[in-house]
Scaffold this motif. Sequence first.
Motif, PDB file in Angstrom:
ATOM      1  N   THR A  90     -13.333  27.331  40.225  1.00  0.00           N
ATOM      2  CA  THR A  90     -12.762  25.991  40.348  1.00  0.00           C
ATOM      3  C   THR A  90     -13.224  25.324  41.636  1.00  0.00           C
ATOM      4  OG1 THR A  90     -10.799  26.622  39.073  1.00  0.00           O
ATOM      5  CG2 THR A  90     -10.612  24.681  40.485  1.00  0.00           C
ATOM      6  N   LEU A  91     -13.184  26.060  42.742  1.00  0.00           N
ATOM      7  CA  LEU A  91     -13.547  25.490  44.036  1.00  0.00           C
ATOM      8  C   LEU A  91     -15.013  25.074  44.075  1.00  0.00           C
ATOM      9  CD1 LEU A  91     -11.681  27.954  46.428  1.00  0.00           C
ATOM     10  CD2 LEU A  91     -10.979  25.646  45.770  1.00  0.00           C
ATOM     11  N   LEU A  92     -15.887  25.897  43.507  1.00  0.00           N
ATOM     12  CA  LEU A  92     -17.315  25.592  43.525  1.00  0.00           C
ATOM     13  C   LEU A  92     -17.652  24.347  42.700  1.00  0.00           C
ATOM     14  CD1 LEU A  92     -18.711  29.217  43.252  1.00  0.00           C
ATOM     15  CD2 LEU A  92     -19.153  27.638  45.139  1.00  0.00           C
ATOM     16  N   ALA A  93     -16.785  24.011  41.755  1.00  0.00           N
ATOM     17  CA  ALA A  93     -17.042  22.864  40.893  1.00  0.00           C
ATOM     18  C   ALA A  93     -16.494  21.547  41.456  1.00  0.00           C
ATOM     19  CB  ALA A  93     -16.432  23.110  39.510  1.00  0.00           C
ATOM     20  N   LEU A  94     -15.715  21.608  42.533  1.00  0.00           N
ATOM     21  CA  LEU A  94     -15.085  20.405  43.077  1.00  0.00           C
ATOM     22  C   LEU A  94     -16.088  19.520  43.808  1.00  0.00           C
ATOM     23  CD1 LEU A  94     -11.795  21.864  44.618  1.00  0.00           C
ATOM     24  CD2 LEU A  94     -12.022  20.578  42.478  1.00  0.00           C
TER      25      LEU A  94
ATOM     26  N   ARG B 172     -12.945  19.324  47.872  1.00  0.00           N
ATOM     27  CA  ARG B 172     -12.964  20.737  48.280  1.00  0.00           C
ATOM     28  C   ARG B 172     -12.532  20.878  49.733  1.00  0.00           C
ATOM     29  NH1 ARG B 172     -11.919  24.689  49.833  1.00  0.00           N
ATOM     30  NH2 ARG B 172     -12.984  26.715  49.840  1.00  0.00           N
ATOM     31  N   GLN B 173     -12.981  19.949  50.595  1.00  0.00           N
ATOM     32  CA  GLN B 173     -12.613  20.041  52.001  1.00  0.00           C
ATOM     33  C   GLN B 173     -11.139  19.722  52.209  1.00  0.00           C
ATOM     34  OE1 GLN B 173     -14.917  21.269  54.119  1.00  0.00           O
ATOM     35  NE2 GLN B 173     -13.117  21.564  55.411  1.00  0.00           N
ATOM     36  N   GLN B 174     -10.597  18.808  51.415  1.00  0.00           N
ATOM     37  CA  GLN B 174      -9.161  18.531  51.498  1.00  0.00           C
ATOM     38  C   GLN B 174      -8.363  19.784  51.138  1.00  0.00           C
ATOM     39  OE1 GLN B 174      -9.184  14.926  48.891  1.00  0.00           O
ATOM     40  NE2 GLN B 174      -7.896  14.044  50.482  1.00  0.00           N
ATOM     41  N   VAL B 175      -8.800  20.486  50.097  1.00  0.00           N
ATOM     42  CA  VAL B 175      -8.126  21.727  49.700  1.00  0.00           C
ATOM     43  C   VAL B 175      -8.160  22.733  50.843  1.00  0.00           C
ATOM     44  CG1 VAL B 175      -8.257  23.731  48.153  1.00  0.00           C
ATOM     45  CG2 VAL B 175      -8.538  21.410  47.233  1.00  0.00           C
ATOM     46  N   GLU B 176      -9.315  22.854  51.502  1.00  0.00           N
ATOM     47  CA  GLU B 176      -9.441  23.814  52.601  1.00  0.00           C
ATOM     48  C   GLU B 176      -8.537  23.438  53.773  1.00  0.00           C
ATOM     49  OE1 GLU B 176     -10.888  27.436  53.984  1.00  0.00           O
ATOM     50  OE2 GLU B 176     -11.017  26.471  52.012  1.00  0.00           O
ATOM     51  N   SER B 177      -8.440  22.143  54.067  1.00  0.00           N
ATOM     52  CA  SER B 177      -7.580  21.699  55.164  1.00  0.00           C
ATOM     53  C   SER B 177      -6.116  21.993  54.857  1.00  0.00           C
ATOM     54  CB  SER B 177      -7.775  20.195  55.403  1.00  0.00           C
ATOM     55  OG  SER B 177      -9.098  19.920  55.809  1.00  0.00           O
TER      56      SER B 177
END
Length: 199
Positions: free
Chosen positions: A107-111, A116-121
């Motif tokens: 899922t993350l690789l497809a964002l 993706r960076q918002q998810v990481e933050s």
Amino acid sequence: PPPPPPPPPGGGEEGRHARVTSIPTELAAGLIGRQGAAISRMQEDSGASINISKPQPGDASQRIDICASSAAAADEAVTWIATRLTDLRGVRDAQERGLSFSDELKTLLALRPRVRQQVESIYQMCGAAREECLRALEESGGDAQAAVETLLLADGGASGGANGGGLPSPPDQRGGGQLPPPATAEELAIDLLRRDAQG
């Protein structure tokens, strides 16, 4: 005669800001993506030009040259590259252990890079599983701060790296009743690049 104009900010071409980083050669294909799709998304979303050098025989890493119209866009591209490297390492580590990498990683690789960076933050701030971070972000309409508040109020659960081929979990951040300040994008990028340099 009038004095010469001042040099352009950030070096390089006038009005352009340059950054240089590198990537392990074994992960370069994953950064580029199928038919260049992943690197194209980074360039479209950041507005930066990203060029990866061709590997030479025996090279362990490849140089990445980034050029953008603003320092913020150049730094953003560096951070996105570092975050994608984290995901690609998760895939590599799972494969080395003979595991199928997790649905979370797929899922993350497809964002898109910015999502993706918002998810990481969000993950760095509250420690919930990245899939939960993404779900909270979607439910909040893309408001990262609202997603963090929702997860903290719900005492967001297990970390995403616990099962199968996933990503590493953050340390327990709730023991003292206070969360540490979130790492900045620049700090995250520097930390990941330092790990590359150490092998």
